[in-house]
Design an enzyme around this catalytic site. Structure first.
Site, PDB file in Angstrom:
ATOM      1  CG  LEU A  10      11.495   4.113  -7.674  1.00 50.11           C
ATOM      2  CD1 LEU A  10      11.303   5.419  -6.913  1.00 50.11           C
ATOM      3  CD2 LEU A  10      12.919   4.005  -8.223  1.00 50.11           C
ATOM      4  CB  ALA A  11      11.204  -2.751  -5.989  1.00 43.92           C
ATOM      5  N   GLY A  13      11.704  -0.091  -0.887  1.00 43.08           N
ATOM      6  CA  GLY A  13      11.023   0.313   0.348  1.00 43.08           C
ATOM      7  C   GLY A  13      10.817  -0.884   1.262  1.00 43.08           C
ATOM      8  NE  ARG A  17       2.596   2.349   4.210  1.00 46.71           N
ATOM      9  CZ  ARG A  17       2.442   3.300   3.283  1.00 46.71           C
ATOM     10  NH1 ARG A  17       1.325   4.006   3.236  1.00 46.71           N
ATOM     11  NH2 ARG A  17       3.390   3.538   2.387  1.00 46.71           N
ATOM     12  N   GLY A  78      14.105   7.067   0.894  1.00 45.13           N
ATOM     13  CA  GLY A  78      13.035   7.784   0.205  1.00 45.13           C
ATOM     14  C   GLY A  78      13.101   7.585  -1.307  1.00 45.13           C
ATOM     15  CB  THR A  79      10.419   7.850  -3.868  1.00 43.19           C
ATOM     16  OG1 THR A  79       9.974   9.143  -3.422  1.00 43.19           O
ATOM     17  CG2 THR A  79       9.489   6.791  -3.309  1.00 43.19           C
ATOM     18  CE  LYS A 350       3.692 -39.863 -10.451  1.00 43.04           C
ATOM     19  NZ  LYS A 350       4.647 -40.463  -9.500  1.00 43.04           N
ATOM     20  CB  ALA A 422     -12.985 -58.666 -12.652  1.00 41.51           C
TER      21      ALA A 422
HETATM   22  C1  UD1 Z   1       4.306   7.415  -3.322  1.00 40.40           C
HETATM   23  C2  UD1 Z   1       4.384   8.899  -3.688  1.00 40.40           C
HETATM   24  C3  UD1 Z   1       2.982   9.486  -3.633  1.00 40.40           C
HETATM   25  C4  UD1 Z   1       2.069   8.752  -4.594  1.00 40.40           C
HETATM   26  C5  UD1 Z   1       2.106   7.251  -4.325  1.00 40.40           C
HETATM   27  C6  UD1 Z   1       1.446   6.537  -5.495  1.00 40.40           C
HETATM   28  C7  UD1 Z   1       6.568   9.749  -2.975  1.00 40.40           C
HETATM   29  C8  UD1 Z   1       7.288  10.533  -1.910  1.00 40.40           C
HETATM   30  N1  UD1 Z   1       5.255   9.573  -2.763  1.00 40.40           N
HETATM   31  O1  UD1 Z   1       3.856   7.338  -1.986  1.00 40.40           O
HETATM   32  O2  UD1 Z   1       3.004  10.860  -3.974  1.00 40.40           O
HETATM   33  O3  UD1 Z   1       0.747   9.227  -4.454  1.00 40.40           O
HETATM   34  O4  UD1 Z   1       3.444   6.746  -4.234  1.00 40.40           O
HETATM   35  O5  UD1 Z   1       1.341   5.161  -5.267  1.00 40.40           O
HETATM   36  O6  UD1 Z   1       7.196   9.354  -3.936  1.00 40.40           O
HETATM   37  N2  UD1 Z   1      10.867   2.933  -2.443  1.00 40.40           N
HETATM   38  C9  UD1 Z   1      12.218   2.773  -2.682  1.00 40.40           C
HETATM   39  N3  UD1 Z   1      13.110   3.369  -1.854  1.00 40.40           N
HETATM   40  C10 UD1 Z   1      12.733   4.152  -0.818  1.00 40.40           C
HETATM   41  C11 UD1 Z   1      11.353   4.336  -0.581  1.00 40.40           C
HETATM   42  C12 UD1 Z   1      10.446   3.714  -1.418  1.00 40.40           C
HETATM   43  O7  UD1 Z   1      12.600   2.073  -3.618  1.00 40.40           O
HETATM   44  O8  UD1 Z   1      13.617   4.661  -0.125  1.00 40.40           O
HETATM   45  C13 UD1 Z   1       9.912   2.246  -3.328  1.00 40.40           C
HETATM   46  C14 UD1 Z   1       9.000   1.308  -2.537  1.00 40.40           C
HETATM   47  O9  UD1 Z   1       9.525  -0.024  -2.559  1.00 40.40           O
HETATM   48  C15 UD1 Z   1       7.684   1.387  -3.290  1.00 40.40           C
HETATM   49  C16 UD1 Z   1       7.738   2.733  -3.989  1.00 40.40           C
HETATM   50  O10 UD1 Z   1       9.068   3.196  -3.909  1.00 40.40           O
HETATM   51  O11 UD1 Z   1       7.576   0.360  -4.254  1.00 40.40           O
HETATM   52  C17 UD1 Z   1       6.804   3.760  -3.356  1.00 40.40           C
HETATM   53  O12 UD1 Z   1       7.098   3.880  -1.986  1.00 40.40           O
HETATM   54  P1  UD1 Z   1       5.926   4.014  -0.929  1.00 40.40           P
HETATM   55  O13 UD1 Z   1       6.529   4.131   0.405  1.00 40.40           O
HETATM   56  O14 UD1 Z   1       4.920   2.954  -1.149  1.00 40.40           O
HETATM   57  O15 UD1 Z   1       5.321   5.449  -1.366  1.00 40.40           O
HETATM   58  P2  UD1 Z   1       3.882   5.995  -1.086  1.00 40.40           P
HETATM   59  O16 UD1 Z   1       3.793   6.426   0.329  1.00 40.40           O
HETATM   60  O17 UD1 Z   1       2.860   5.053  -1.561  1.00 40.40           O
HETATM   61 CA    CA Z   2       2.954   2.944  -2.315  1.00 41.75          CA
END
Ligand code: UD1
Ligand code: CA
Length: 462
Positions: A10-11, A13, A17, A78-79, A350, A422
């Site tokens: 999952l990447a 987000g 921050r 969300g995840t 080089k 030289a």
């Molecule tokens: C998440 C977990 C938390 C855990 C922590 C561990 C959830 C709700 N929470 O929190 O329990 O302790 O990781 O590191 O899963 N992402 C998406 N799509 C989205 C949102 C996020 O792909 O809609 C990806 C982000 O790019 C990131 C990863 O998911 O790489 C985690 O998201 P992040 O917002 O960092 O979650 P945490 O708050 O760290």
């Molecule tokens: Ca995280």
């Protein structure tokens, strides 16, 4: 034989921050993007990655090889929603999948394998990684019921005061039964933040009478998730410590380990010594018996066996065996030093090859050149490779002797066994075995550089 498991990475987000224009997962630790570490780890565990990106993190696509399917989450909700999108790209795959966040670069391949076997052993639909990581962090807290089973995960920011004090946290690696995931995921609802949390799968499992298996790691550092630049620096330090320790266990000595950052893809043979303040980057490879540093920087450089590199910067260079460099030299891309070459103070090379046994000891620049074997390059020699329009090549034959302060105006060739005086300014080719002096240099007599020197000594003087 069953198919290799999938790994949903999952990447998507926003990584707000990080306060960056660069997507979070592209920020580097140990020399490569966070995301690349996660992908390498799931691959090493035998899984096939599927990466979830969003419009904001699209740039990450350029760092993925084209065998990796990308699913677009637009907008990121969300995840849990991210996993829904990944499932959509998984085309009816069956068996199990791993789920991991793209911001956790220290996850070990063994951990994924452990989660997979736990899933099988327990007959559970979901297995997850937890760790005892204290309470000064933002991880989701693991809430257990009276029987000690995992009941749910509550995110730190939504946790009650008591829940925030729970010692066990969710480190964010999962193994899941795909059929169960397909059936259960649609049941997750957005919570008060408007997001769908993957972590709510735990309560869903529990509600349907299933148990969730937990692997509590004894190396909680593994779960380090990067949300801020402070955590980025901490993950980088932890990963580099792990990398150095791996090299030390494999026979590499570090005289002052903490002062030597080594990138993840660097390869170092046994019996190499890395001295204080040395930085090894990119795809650098170092052969057995070599000693590097103190204070050397090697980037994408290949070093043979038994070499000595002191306080110099080497980028995109290749050294065969028994080569010595520095202190204070600079090798730039395409520098190729054959066996036994010796480069001393303030040398710059080089896009040039120096053949076996050639010496260049003081204050010289050799660019776009082919220098023969056993050549002596005197102090202050310079190839004038650039005429203001194009780069031209300089060729120097075997056994030549280039006098101090020689200027070689390229394109030009100095023949085998030839000598320049030289301060010579060489504007025309010097034939083999001739001595050329002056400005512009004229060939004035024959050299004896390649004459045999009595019985048993065929080597010309150094
Ligand atoms: C998440 C977990 C938390 C855990 C922590 C561990 C959830 C709700 N929470 O929190 O329990 O302790 O990781 O590191 O899963 N992402 C998406 N799509 C989205 C949102 C996020 O792909 O809609 C990806 C982000 O790019 C990131 C990863 O998911 O790489 C985690 O998201 P992040 O917002 O960092 O979650 P945490 O708050 O760290
Ligand atoms: Ca995280």
């Amino acid at each position: 034989m069953s198919e290799a498991p999938l790994a949903f990475v999952l990447a998507a987000g926003l990584g707000t921050r990080m306060k960056s224009r660069t997507p979070k997962v592209l920020h580097p630790v140990a020399g490569k993007p966070l995301l690349s570490h996660v992908i390498a780890s799931v691959r090493a565990a035998g899984a096939r990655p599927v990466v979830v990106l969003s419009k904001e993190s699209e740039a990450a696509r350029a760092f993925l090889d084209d065998t990796i399917p990308v699913a677009l989450q637009d907008p990121p909700r969300g995840t849990g929603d991210a996993v829904r999108v990944a499932l959509g790209a998984a085309n009816g795959a069956s068996g199990i999948a791993f789920i991991v966040y793209g911001d956790t670069p220290l996850m070990r391949p063994e951990t994924f394998r452990r989660l997979a076997s736990l899933l099988a052993e327990r007959g559970a639909p979901l297995a997850l990684l937890s760790g005892q990581v204290g309470t000064e962090n933002a991880y989701g807290r693991i809430v257990r019921d009276g029987a000690g089973d995992v009941a749910r995960i509550v995110e730190r920011r939504l946790a009650s005061r008591d829940e925030a004090k729970l010692p066990e946290s969710n480190l964010g690696a999962y193994a899941v039964d795909l059929a169960w995931l397909r059936e259960t995921l649609p049941r997750l609802r957005p919570n008060e933040t408007g997001e769908i949390f993957l972590t709510d799968l735990v309560a869903e499992a529990k509600a349907s009478g299933k148990r969730v298996a937990v692997h509590c790691t004894d190396e909680p550092e593994e779960g380090m998730g990067v949300n801020t630049r402070i955590e980025l620096a901490a993950a980088d330090a932890a990963l580099r410590r792990r990398i150095r320790e791996g090299h030390m266990l494999a026979g590499v000595s570090f005289t002052d380990p903490d002062s030597c950052p080594v990138d993840a893809d660097v390869k170092i043979a046994a019996d190499v010594v890395i001295d204080r303040g040395t930085i090894l980057e990119g795809k650098t490879v170092i052969g057995s018996g070599s000693r590097i540093g103190p204070y050397a920087v090697l980037r994408d450089t290949v070093v043979g066996e038994g070499c000595r590199v002191e306080q110099s910067t080497l980028e995109g260079a290749t050294l065969e065996d028994e080569v010595t460099v520095g202190p204070y030299s600079h090798l730039r891309p395409g520098a190729y030093l054959e066996r036994g070459v010796s480069l001393g103070n303030f040398g710059e090379v080089k896009n040039a090859r120096l053949r076996t046994g050639t010496k260049m000891h003081h204050f010289s620049y050799v660019g776009d050149a082919d220098i023969g074997a056993r050549v002596n390059i005197g102090a202050g020699t310079i190839t004038l490779n650039y005429d203001g329009v194009r780069k031209n090549r300089t060729t120097v034959g075997d056994d030549a002797f280039i006098g101090s302060d020689t200027l070689l105006r390229a394109p030009v060739t100095v023949g085998k066994g030839a000598v320049t005086g030289a301060g010579a300014v060489v504007t025309k080719d010097v034939p083999d075995d001739m001595v050329a002096v002056g400005m512009p240099a004229r060939a004035i007599k024959r050299s004896d550089r390649r004459k045999p020197r009595g019985p048993g000594s065929s080597a010309p003087r150094p």
